[in-house]
Design an enzyme around this catalytic site. Structure first.
Site, short mmCIF file in Angstrom:
data_model
loop_
_atom_site.label_atom_id
_atom_site.label_comp_id
_atom_site.label_asym_id
_atom_site.label_seq_id
_atom_site.Cartn_x
_atom_site.Cartn_y
_atom_site.Cartn_z
N LYS A 82 0.84 -1.21 0.00
CA LYS A 82 0.00 0.00 0.00
C LYS A 82 0.88 1.26 0.00
O LYS A 82 0.61 2.21 -0.71
CB LYS A 82 -0.93 0.01 1.23
CG LYS A 82 -1.84 -1.22 1.32
CD LYS A 82 -2.75 -1.17 2.54
CE LYS A 82 -2.03 -1.19 3.87
NZ LYS A 82 -1.28 -2.43 4.15
N ARG A 104 -9.50 0.82 8.45
CA ARG A 104 -9.11 -0.51 8.90
C ARG A 104 -10.13 -1.20 9.78
O ARG A 104 -9.88 -2.31 10.23
CB ARG A 104 -7.82 -0.37 9.71
CG ARG A 104 -6.61 -0.38 8.84
CD ARG A 104 -5.48 0.09 9.70
NE ARG A 104 -4.41 -0.83 9.63
CZ ARG A 104 -3.23 -0.51 9.12
NH1 ARG A 104 -3.01 0.69 8.64
NH2 ARG A 104 -2.28 -1.38 9.11
N ARG A 136 12.14 -5.88 5.20
CA ARG A 136 11.94 -4.44 4.96
C ARG A 136 12.74 -3.57 5.92
O ARG A 136 12.84 -3.84 7.10
CB ARG A 136 10.46 -4.10 5.12
CG ARG A 136 10.20 -2.60 5.08
CD ARG A 136 8.75 -2.27 5.03
NE ARG A 136 8.02 -2.65 6.22
CZ ARG A 136 6.73 -2.41 6.41
NH1 ARG A 136 6.04 -1.83 5.46
NH2 ARG A 136 6.14 -2.79 7.52
N ARG A 152 11.34 -1.44 11.38
CA ARG A 152 10.20 -1.07 12.22
C ARG A 152 10.03 -2.12 13.32
O ARG A 152 10.20 -3.30 13.09
CB ARG A 152 8.92 -1.01 11.37
CG ARG A 152 8.72 0.33 10.72
CD ARG A 152 7.63 0.38 9.71
NE ARG A 152 6.37 -0.25 10.07
CZ ARG A 152 5.27 -0.20 9.32
NH1 ARG A 152 5.29 0.47 8.18
NH2 ARG A 152 4.17 -0.79 9.69
N ARG A 163 -0.23 -8.67 13.39
CA ARG A 163 -0.81 -7.74 12.41
C ARG A 163 -1.67 -8.49 11.38
O ARG A 163 -2.71 -8.00 10.97
CB ARG A 163 0.30 -6.95 11.72
CG ARG A 163 0.89 -5.87 12.63
CD ARG A 163 2.25 -5.44 12.17
NE ARG A 163 2.25 -4.75 10.91
CZ ARG A 163 3.32 -4.63 10.11
NH1 ARG A 163 4.46 -5.22 10.46
NH2 ARG A 163 3.25 -3.96 9.00
P1 AP5 Z 1 4.96 -1.62 1.78
O1 AP5 Z 1 4.69 -0.81 0.57
O2 AP5 Z 1 5.66 -1.00 2.92
O3 AP5 Z 1 3.60 -2.36 2.25
P2 AP5 Z 1 2.39 -1.83 3.10
O4 AP5 Z 1 1.17 -2.52 2.60
O5 AP5 Z 1 2.37 -0.34 3.10
O6 AP5 Z 1 2.78 -2.42 4.51
P3 AP5 Z 1 2.77 -1.78 5.95
O7 AP5 Z 1 3.44 -2.78 6.83
O8 AP5 Z 1 3.35 -0.41 5.96
O9 AP5 Z 1 1.26 -1.72 6.21
P4 AP5 Z 1 0.62 -1.74 7.54
O10 AP5 Z 1 -0.77 -1.57 7.07
O11 AP5 Z 1 0.84 -2.89 8.43
O12 AP5 Z 1 1.34 -0.53 8.32
P5 AP5 Z 1 0.95 0.97 8.56
O13 AP5 Z 1 2.18 1.77 8.50
O14 AP5 Z 1 -0.22 1.38 7.73
O15 AP5 Z 1 5.77 -2.91 1.29
C1 AP5 Z 1 6.27 -3.87 2.22
C2 AP5 Z 1 7.66 -4.33 1.76
O16 AP5 Z 1 7.52 -5.06 0.54
C3 AP5 Z 1 8.65 -3.18 1.46
O17 AP5 Z 1 9.95 -3.57 1.85
C4 AP5 Z 1 8.56 -3.01 -0.06
O18 AP5 Z 1 9.77 -2.52 -0.60
C5 AP5 Z 1 8.30 -4.45 -0.50
N1 AP5 Z 1 7.47 -4.54 -1.70
C6 AP5 Z 1 6.44 -3.73 -2.07
N2 AP5 Z 1 5.92 -4.14 -3.24
C7 AP5 Z 1 6.63 -5.26 -3.60
C8 AP5 Z 1 6.56 -6.16 -4.73
N3 AP5 Z 1 5.65 -5.99 -5.71
N4 AP5 Z 1 7.43 -7.18 -4.77
C9 AP5 Z 1 8.36 -7.36 -3.79
N5 AP5 Z 1 8.49 -6.53 -2.71
C10 AP5 Z 1 7.63 -5.50 -2.62
O19 AP5 Z 1 0.40 0.91 10.08
C11 AP5 Z 1 1.27 0.63 11.16
C12 AP5 Z 1 0.50 0.66 12.45
O20 AP5 Z 1 -0.08 1.96 12.65
C13 AP5 Z 1 -0.69 -0.31 12.54
O21 AP5 Z 1 -0.29 -1.62 12.89
C14 AP5 Z 1 -1.53 0.39 13.62
O22 AP5 Z 1 -1.00 0.17 14.91
C15 AP5 Z 1 -1.37 1.86 13.29
N6 AP5 Z 1 -2.39 2.33 12.34
C16 AP5 Z 1 -2.18 2.87 11.09
N7 AP5 Z 1 -3.34 3.15 10.50
C17 AP5 Z 1 -4.32 2.80 11.37
C18 AP5 Z 1 -5.74 2.80 11.31
N8 AP5 Z 1 -6.40 3.28 10.24
N9 AP5 Z 1 -6.43 2.35 12.38
C19 AP5 Z 1 -5.81 1.89 13.49
N10 AP5 Z 1 -4.47 1.83 13.60
C20 AP5 Z 1 -3.72 2.27 12.54
#
Ligand code: AP5
Length: 211
Positions: free
Chosen positions: A13, A88, A127, A156, A167
């Site tokens: 994402k 979410r 990552r 992270r 997660r």
């Molecule tokens: P990446 O692009 O970083 O993936 P992502 O889907 O963004 O993963 P996240 O772990 O950031 O999502 P998340 O939803 O758990 O975390 P968030 O920060 O939103 O890609 C992942 C890896 O794969 C990278 O190394 C990338 O280079 C690689 N990659 C990408 N595409 C690829 C491909 N095609 N092939 C190979 N490799 C690839 O949230 C973190 C925390 O914040 C949550 O756990 C929660 O505590 C809180 N939070 C955030 N939003 C909310 C909400 N709305 N409600 C409640 N809590 C929230």
């Protein structure tokens, strides 16, 4: 255009959100990035969110909806936004769509990034992210300099194996029901195959958005 990116942790994402936002000329808003910046700055919001985030649990809906209110009150989102990591939970979906309706706006598209679990675990385990601009990298060690801004790459805390497992569980229990909610409301939801080449995934997503 307002687009919500849905999908499990590691689905890409953040990676795709950045690229799609750039191509459409609208900002990408990632609640995870907003919260991590608040933790880094030691704000009240950050202190309240930190424990949830480190465990891989969701922070309370009220915090997220507060962030969304600020986002859509800002002139920077007048032309739309790519929302990464929100919504979410079903209450967040109800809260966001209700708030947008009051502003005479709506979510135009929910893009659901689909990747199998083994690939997600592999991606998150490998990552690192920039501690300044939050750009994610794969295969680069902590301490390496960010290609975009020169910040330091770090792992992270929620990319530790136990937090990754949590997660994925949280996604299944709390976020996956949003998919049925969107379908029930007859809003536009498109599933994108998010495995394989990063450029090809971007093109698949843009084709859906631009028609
Ligand atoms: P990446 O692009 O970083 O993936 P992502 O889907 O963004 O993963 P996240 O772990 O950031 O999502 P998340 O939803 O758990 O975390 P968030 O920060 O939103 O890609 C992942 C890896 O794969 C990278 O190394 C990338 O280079 C690689 N990659 C990408 N595409 C690829 C491909 N095609 N092939 C190979 N490799 C690839 O949230 C973190 C925390 O914040 C949550 O756990 C929660 O505590 C809180 N939070 C955030 N939003 C909310 C909400 N709305 N409600 C409640 N809590 C929230």
């Amino acid at each position: 255009m307002i687009v919500v990116l849905l999908g499990p942790p590691g689905a890409g994402k953040g990676t795709q959100g950045e690229r799609i936002a750039e191509r459409l000329g609208i900002p990408k808003i990632a609640t995870g990035d907003v919260l991590r910046a608040a933790v880094r700055d030691g704000t009240e919001q950050g202190l309240a969110a930190k424990a949830y985030m480190d465990r891989g649990d969701l922070v309370p809906d009220s915090v997220i909806l507060g962030i969304m209110k600020e986002v859509f009150e800002s002139p920077s989102t007048a032309d739309g936004a790519i929302l990464d990591g929100v919504v979410r939970t079903v209450p967040q979906a109800e809260g966001l769509t209700g708030m947008l309706a009051e502003l005479g706006r709506k979510v135009d598209n929910f893009l659901l990034f689909d990747v199998d679990d083994d690939e997600l675990v592999k991606r998150l385990g490998g990552r690192t992210v920039c501690d300044t601009c939050q750009t994610p990298y794969k295969g680069l060690e902590p301490g390496t300099k960010c290609e975009k801004c020169g910040g330091n790459l770090v792992r992270r805390k929620d990319d530790e194996p136990e937090a990754i497992r949590n997660r994925l569980e949280v996604y299944r229990k709390q976020t996956a029901p949003v998919i049925d909610w969107v379908k029930e409301k007859k809003m536009t939801l498109v599933k994108i195959d998010a495995s394989g080449d990063v450029d090809e995934i971007t093109e698949r997503a843009l084709k859906e958005l631009e028609g």
